[in-house]
Design a protein around this motif. Structure first.
Motif, mmCIF file in Angstrom:
data_model
loop_
_atom_site.group_PDB
_atom_site.id
_atom_site.type_symbol
_atom_site.label_atom_id
_atom_site.label_comp_id
_atom_site.label_asym_id
_atom_site.label_seq_id
_atom_site.Cartn_x
_atom_site.Cartn_y
_atom_site.Cartn_z
ATOM 1 N N ALA A 87 0.799 -1.218 -0.066
ATOM 2 C CA ALA A 87 -0.232 0.007 0.174
ATOM 3 C C ALA A 87 0.764 1.344 0.034
ATOM 4 C CB ALA A 87 -0.846 0.065 1.161
ATOM 5 N N GLU A 88 1.971 1.304 0.710
ATOM 6 C CA GLU A 88 3.059 2.228 0.895
ATOM 7 C C GLU A 88 3.545 2.425 -0.576
ATOM 8 O OE1 GLU A 88 2.861 -0.238 3.008
ATOM 9 O OE2 GLU A 88 2.091 0.832 4.623
ATOM 10 N N GLN A 89 3.901 1.541 -1.198
ATOM 11 C CA GLN A 89 4.480 1.783 -2.427
ATOM 12 C C GLN A 89 3.489 2.254 -3.543
ATOM 13 O OE1 GLN A 89 6.111 -2.111 -3.224
ATOM 14 N NE2 GLN A 89 8.259 -1.339 -3.112
ATOM 15 N N SER A 90 2.380 1.572 -3.355
ATOM 16 C CA SER A 90 1.408 2.007 -4.328
ATOM 17 C C SER A 90 0.951 3.499 -4.186
ATOM 18 C CB SER A 90 -0.285 1.560 -4.125
ATOM 19 O OG SER A 90 0.208 -0.089 -4.409
ATOM 20 N N LEU A 91 1.118 4.146 -3.056
ATOM 21 C CA LEU A 91 1.056 5.372 -2.699
ATOM 22 C C LEU A 91 1.994 6.136 -3.247
ATOM 23 C CD1 LEU A 91 -0.568 7.991 -1.551
ATOM 24 C CD2 LEU A 91 0.379 7.324 0.834
ATOM 25 N N GLU A 92 3.067 5.948 -3.182
ATOM 26 C CA GLU A 92 4.340 6.578 -3.793
ATOM 27 C C GLU A 92 4.247 6.472 -5.334
ATOM 28 O OE1 GLU A 92 9.325 6.330 -3.753
ATOM 29 O OE2 GLU A 92 8.035 4.834 -2.574
ATOM 30 N N TYR A 93 3.484 5.429 -5.832
ATOM 31 C CA TYR A 93 3.715 5.277 -7.133
ATOM 32 C C TYR A 93 2.523 6.324 -7.915
ATOM 33 C CZ TYR A 93 3.403 2.882 -11.828
ATOM 34 O OH TYR A 93 3.546 2.656 -13.032
ATOM 35 N N GLU A 94 1.452 6.353 -7.174
ATOM 36 C CA GLU A 94 0.340 7.157 -7.740
ATOM 37 C C GLU A 94 0.749 8.653 -7.486
ATOM 38 O OE1 GLU A 94 -2.232 6.429 -9.352
ATOM 39 O OE2 GLU A 94 -1.406 4.241 -9.215
ATOM 40 N N VAL A 95 1.522 9.097 -6.466
ATOM 41 C CA VAL A 95 2.216 10.312 -6.480
ATOM 42 C C VAL A 95 2.859 10.685 -7.717
ATOM 43 C CG1 VAL A 95 3.680 11.656 -5.192
ATOM 44 C CG2 VAL A 95 1.982 10.515 -3.846
ATOM 45 N N ALA A 96 3.673 9.756 -8.184
ATOM 46 C CA ALA A 96 4.543 10.048 -9.224
ATOM 47 C C ALA A 96 3.772 10.098 -10.487
ATOM 48 C CB ALA A 96 5.562 8.779 -9.226
ATOM 49 N N VAL A 97 2.677 9.294 -10.561
ATOM 50 C CA VAL A 97 1.722 9.172 -11.804
ATOM 51 C C VAL A 97 1.061 10.460 -11.817
ATOM 52 C CG1 VAL A 97 -0.114 8.159 -12.743
ATOM 53 C CG2 VAL A 97 1.665 6.889 -11.925
ATOM 54 N N ASP A 98 0.562 11.016 -10.814
ATOM 55 C CA ASP A 98 -0.174 12.283 -10.902
ATOM 56 C C ASP A 98 0.879 13.433 -10.975
ATOM 57 O OD1 ASP A 98 -2.537 11.222 -10.639
ATOM 58 O OD2 ASP A 98 -2.788 11.435 -8.385
ATOM 59 N N ALA A 99 1.899 13.382 -10.470
ATOM 60 C CA ALA A 99 2.857 14.514 -10.807
ATOM 61 C C ALA A 99 3.272 14.556 -12.334
ATOM 62 C CB ALA A 99 4.258 14.129 -10.090
ATOM 63 N N ALA A 100 3.338 13.459 -12.937
ATOM 64 C CA ALA A 100 3.625 13.544 -14.367
ATOM 65 C C ALA A 100 2.573 14.281 -15.385
ATOM 66 C CB ALA A 100 3.914 12.269 -14.785
ATOM 67 N N SER A 101 1.178 13.871 -14.757
ATOM 68 C CA SER A 101 0.007 14.428 -15.635
ATOM 69 C C SER A 101 0.043 15.799 -15.336
ATOM 70 C CB SER A 101 -1.237 13.499 -15.256
ATOM 71 O OG SER A 101 -1.576 13.461 -14.153
ATOM 72 N N THR A 102 0.108 16.151 -13.971
ATOM 73 C CA THR A 102 -0.199 17.626 -13.514
ATOM 74 C C THR A 102 0.972 18.438 -14.276
ATOM 75 O OG1 THR A 102 -0.875 16.957 -11.371
ATOM 76 C CG2 THR A 102 0.040 18.982 -11.586
ATOM 77 N N ALA A 103 2.116 17.860 -14.485
ATOM 78 C CA ALA A 103 3.239 18.724 -15.182
ATOM 79 C C ALA A 103 2.925 19.118 -16.427
ATOM 80 C CB ALA A 103 4.747 18.238 -14.938
ATOM 81 N N ILE A 104 2.205 18.082 -17.168
ATOM 82 C CA ILE A 104 1.727 18.306 -18.578
ATOM 83 C C ILE A 104 0.567 19.229 -18.791
ATOM 84 C CG2 ILE A 104 0.634 17.187 -20.380
ATOM 85 C CD1 ILE A 104 2.104 14.439 -19.781
ATOM 86 N N ALA A 105 -0.153 18.881 -17.916
ATOM 87 C CA ALA A 105 -1.546 19.954 -17.701
ATOM 88 C C ALA A 105 -1.018 21.457 -17.376
ATOM 89 C CB ALA A 105 -2.506 19.241 -16.819
ATOM 90 N N ALA A 106 -0.191 21.390 -16.374
ATOM 91 C CA ALA A 106 0.292 22.833 -15.793
ATOM 92 C C ALA A 106 1.124 23.565 -16.780
ATOM 93 C CB ALA A 106 0.504 22.528 -14.322
ATOM 94 N N THR A 107 1.709 23.042 -17.573
ATOM 95 C CA THR A 107 2.842 23.723 -18.363
ATOM 96 C C THR A 107 1.822 24.951 -19.167
ATOM 97 O OG1 THR A 107 4.632 23.616 -20.205
ATOM 98 C CG2 THR A 107 2.442 22.243 -20.501
ATOM 99 N N PRO A 108 2.377 26.018 -19.116
ATOM 100 C CA PRO A 108 1.771 27.100 -19.862
ATOM 101 C C PRO A 108 1.623 27.036 -21.467
ATOM 102 C CG PRO A 108 3.958 27.811 -19.046
ATOM 103 C CD PRO A 108 3.795 26.494 -18.443
ATOM 104 N N LYS A 109 2.503 26.006 -21.956
ATOM 105 C CA LYS A 109 2.468 25.689 -23.690
ATOM 106 C C LYS A 109 1.369 25.133 -23.821
ATOM 107 C CE LYS A 109 6.736 27.382 -22.557
ATOM 108 N NZ LYS A 109 7.300 28.723 -22.757
#
Length: 269
Positions: A87-109
């Motif tokens: 469960a701990e690894q799954s949470l860490e993994y989901e944080v990494a996944v969401d960080a990737a999509s957030t970075a794409i969505a948040a880029t001003p380009k």
């Protein structure tokens, strides 16, 4: 282009490759032998890379695609036993996944996903974070979470709902079906069907590059905040991006170009 951005994609045959041509950057998922299955390190690299590209004032657009005829079959399930076993690894993994999509969505380009072949699960997660999705005739899009006893994350589910509506989102998530290019466009999962989606995306981004980058960045911030933000759009934050454009050299340039009946030369300042 800044040295920091160049280093992010350095090394031989990187799993996430970067090519910059003029004002457009192309980010390529580069594991064709694995149909571009996304590893934990790739999720982390995508977050770092898109954050850096967003800071590069010379860039006007980003194309995200996959090598070898596929966008991505999704997360690299083969590594789950070592990186997502608890469960701990799954949470860490989901944080990494969401960080990737957030970075794409948040880029001003503006970001366009050029999709050939498979775009499944985690691949859809990345594509949904882009502003537009151009699909080849052979594209197959789907989210097989229901066949893996995985609940798709809140951020990506919110983006899916904003794009296709409640009934279609339920069908996609409940059924684990794969949808072809025509069906994807019809339901709003993709915007354009193109025989060569990367070339079509490149041309589209080149056209957008002629417009004021502050206008695009501000519109993206407000639209994403209204449609998929976790909290109601902050009026002060929205006003800040409006004011920044109104005070910019580009605003003056736009007015002068209009009056002089000439194309504007925007700088993003």
């Amino acid at each position: 282009m800044s040295g920091a951005v160049s280093q992010l994609a350095g090394g031989a045959a990187p799993a996430v490759a970067l090519l910059v041509a003029g004002r457009i950057a192309t980010v390529t998922l580069n594991r064709p032998d694995r149909r571009n299955a996304v590893s934990l390190e790739m999720w982390r690299e995508l977050a770092r890379l898109f954050e850096a590209l967003g800071r590069d004032e010379a860039l006007r657009g980003i194309l995200l695609t996959g090598a070898g005829g596929n966008f991505s079959v999704g997360a690299d399930i083969a590594e789950f036993a070592s990186v997502r076993a608890t469960a701990e690894q799954s949470l860490e993994y989901e944080v990494a996944v969401d960080a990737a999509s957030t970075a794409i969505a948040a880029t001003p380009k503006p970001v366009v996903a050029a999709i050939e072949g498979y775009c499944l699960g985690g691949g859809c997660h990345l594509a949904l974070a882009c502003d537009f999705r151009f699909v080849a005739p052979d594209a197959a899009l789907g989210i097989p979470a229901a066949r893996l006893s995985i609940v798709y994350g809140v951020a990506s589910t919110r983006r899916l709902l904003a794009l296709v509506g409640l009934s279609a989102a339920k069908r996609i998530l409940f059924s684990a079906e794969r949808f072809g290019a025509e069906a994807a466009v019809a339901m709003g999962l993709a915007e354009r069907r193109a025989r060569a989606p990367a070339a079509a995306a490149q041309d589209f981004l080149e056209g957008l590059a002629e417009n004021a980058p502050l206008s695009i960045a501000g519109a993206k911030f407000i639209l994403n905040g209204l449609a998929v933000g976790e909290e109601p759009l902050d009026p002060a934050a929205a006003q800040a991006v409006i004011d920044r454009a109104s005070r910019s050299d580009d605003y003056r340039e736009g007015r002068e170009a209009f009056a002089g009946k000439r194309p504007p030369a925007f700088t993003g300042r």
